[in-house]
Design a protein around this motif. Structure first.
Motif, mmCIF file in Angstrom:
data_model
loop_
_atom_site.group_PDB
_atom_site.id
_atom_site.type_symbol
_atom_site.label_atom_id
_atom_site.label_comp_id
_atom_site.label_asym_id
_atom_site.label_seq_id
_atom_site.Cartn_x
_atom_site.Cartn_y
_atom_site.Cartn_z
ATOM 1 N N ILE A 234 0.831 -1.205 0.000
ATOM 2 C CA ILE A 234 0.000 0.000 0.000
ATOM 3 C C ILE A 234 0.865 1.255 0.000
ATOM 4 N N CYS A 235 1.943 1.242 0.786
ATOM 5 C CA CYS A 235 2.847 2.393 0.818
ATOM 6 C C CYS A 235 3.560 2.590 -0.515
ATOM 7 N N ALA A 236 3.868 1.504 -1.203
ATOM 8 C CA ALA A 236 4.493 1.625 -2.530
ATOM 9 C C ALA A 236 3.535 2.313 -3.502
ATOM 10 N N MET A 237 2.265 1.927 -3.463
ATOM 11 C CA MET A 237 1.274 2.536 -4.353
ATOM 12 C C MET A 237 1.085 4.017 -4.027
ATOM 13 N N THR A 238 0.870 4.339 -2.741
ATOM 14 C CA THR A 238 0.641 5.735 -2.387
ATOM 15 C C THR A 238 1.894 6.577 -2.594
ATOM 16 N N GLY A 239 3.065 5.974 -2.403
ATOM 17 C CA GLY A 239 4.313 6.692 -2.651
ATOM 18 C C GLY A 239 4.464 7.084 -4.105
ATOM 19 N N LYS A 240 4.162 6.142 -5.010
ATOM 20 C CA LYS A 240 4.239 6.452 -6.447
ATOM 21 C C LYS A 240 3.235 7.535 -6.824
ATOM 22 N N LEU A 241 2.037 7.426 -6.289
ATOM 23 C CA LEU A 241 1.018 8.445 -6.579
ATOM 24 C C LEU A 241 1.456 9.808 -6.060
ATOM 25 N N GLY A 242 2.009 9.848 -4.866
ATOM 26 C CA GLY A 242 2.417 11.107 -4.252
ATOM 27 C C GLY A 242 3.583 11.785 -4.940
ATOM 28 N N ARG A 243 4.353 11.020 -5.714
ATOM 29 C CA ARG A 243 5.479 11.608 -6.434
ATOM 30 C C ARG A 243 5.077 12.245 -7.768
ATOM 31 N N VAL A 244 3.815 12.107 -8.148
ATOM 32 C CA VAL A 244 3.334 12.741 -9.376
ATOM 33 C C VAL A 244 3.013 14.201 -9.063
ATOM 34 N N ASP A 245 3.658 15.123 -9.791
ATOM 35 C CA ASP A 245 3.381 16.548 -9.595
ATOM 36 C C ASP A 245 1.907 16.826 -9.863
ATOM 37 N N GLY A 246 1.292 17.623 -9.004
ATOM 38 C CA GLY A 246 -0.111 17.972 -9.181
ATOM 39 C C GLY A 246 -1.072 16.950 -8.595
ATOM 40 N N VAL A 247 -0.544 15.997 -7.805
ATOM 41 C CA VAL A 247 -1.383 14.978 -7.172
ATOM 42 C C VAL A 247 -1.087 14.971 -5.671
ATOM 43 N N VAL A 248 -2.138 14.991 -4.865
ATOM 44 C CA VAL A 248 -2.019 14.943 -3.414
ATOM 45 C C VAL A 248 -2.658 13.634 -2.949
ATOM 46 N N VAL A 249 -1.960 12.908 -2.069
ATOM 47 C CA VAL A 249 -2.438 11.608 -1.605
ATOM 48 C C VAL A 249 -2.352 11.543 -0.088
ATOM 49 N N LYS A 250 -3.395 11.033 0.537
ATOM 50 C CA LYS A 250 -3.410 10.762 1.973
ATOM 51 C C LYS A 250 -4.019 9.383 2.163
ATOM 52 N N SER A 251 -3.469 8.639 3.121
ATOM 53 C CA SER A 251 -4.001 7.304 3.355
ATOM 54 C C SER A 251 -4.121 7.021 4.850
ATOM 55 N N MET A 252 -4.982 6.069 5.151
ATOM 56 C CA MET A 252 -5.177 5.609 6.509
ATOM 57 C C MET A 252 -5.199 4.072 6.444
ATOM 58 N N LEU A 253 -4.360 3.438 7.243
ATOM 59 C CA LEU A 253 -4.291 1.989 7.240
ATOM 60 C C LEU A 253 -4.735 1.429 8.583
ATOM 61 N N THR A 254 -5.321 0.259 8.543
ATOM 62 C CA THR A 254 -5.699 -0.435 9.757
ATOM 63 C C THR A 254 -5.410 -1.912 9.591
ATOM 64 N N LYS A 255 -5.165 -2.596 10.692
ATOM 65 C CA LYS A 255 -4.986 -4.032 10.639
ATOM 66 C C LYS A 255 -6.356 -4.695 10.704
ATOM 67 N N ILE A 256 -6.472 -5.825 10.005
ATOM 68 C CA ILE A 256 -7.654 -6.648 10.165
ATOM 69 C C ILE A 256 -7.227 -7.939 10.822
ATOM 70 N N LYS A 257 -8.131 -8.571 11.518
ATOM 71 C CA LYS A 257 -7.801 -9.814 12.212
ATOM 72 C C LYS A 257 -8.549 -10.972 11.608
#
Length: 86
Positions: free
Chosen positions: A63-86
Motif C-alpha cells: 500500500i505504501c508503494a502505491m501511495t508513494g508512487k502516486l504522491g510523487r506525481v506533480d499535481g497529485v495529493v495523496v493521503k491514506s489511513m491503514l488499519t490491521k484486520i484480524k
C-alpha cells in the motif's frame, strides 16, 4: 505467502489538481489493481480537480508503494489511513 496479520485495509484519498496528469494516476492504479477493492472518482468541475477515493487491501509495504508512487506525481495529493484486520 502473506500471514493474515500482515494484511491491512486502507482508505486512500487522491486529489488530482493537474488534470493533465490523470493518465499517470490511472497507470499507477492499474499497476496496483490487485490491491484495489473499490474505487470512486468524482470530477469537481467547479474547482478543476478530480477526487478519487480507494479502498485497498494488502501489506503495509504494498500500500505504501502505491501511495508513494502516486504522491510523487506533480499535481497529485495523496493521503491514506491503514488499519490491521484480524
Amino acid at each position: 505467502m502473506m500471514e493474515e496479520q500482515d494484511i491491512r485495509i486502507a482508505t486512500v484519498g487522491i486529489v488530482v489538481e493537474d488534470l493533465n496528469k490523470f493518465y499517470l494516476v490511472n497507470a499507477i492504479l492499474h499497476e496496483y489493481s490487485d490491491l484495489i477493492v473499490g474505487r470512486m472518482g468524482i470530477p469537481y468541475r467547479k474547482r478543476g480537480i478530480s477526487v478519487i477515493t480507494l479502498i485497498a487491501e494488502g501489506t503495509n509495504d504494498e500500500i505504501c508503494a502505491m501511495t508513494g508512487k502516486l504522491g510523487r506525481v506533480d499535481g497529485v495529493v495523496v493521503k491514506s489511513m491503514l488499519t490491521k484486520i484480524k
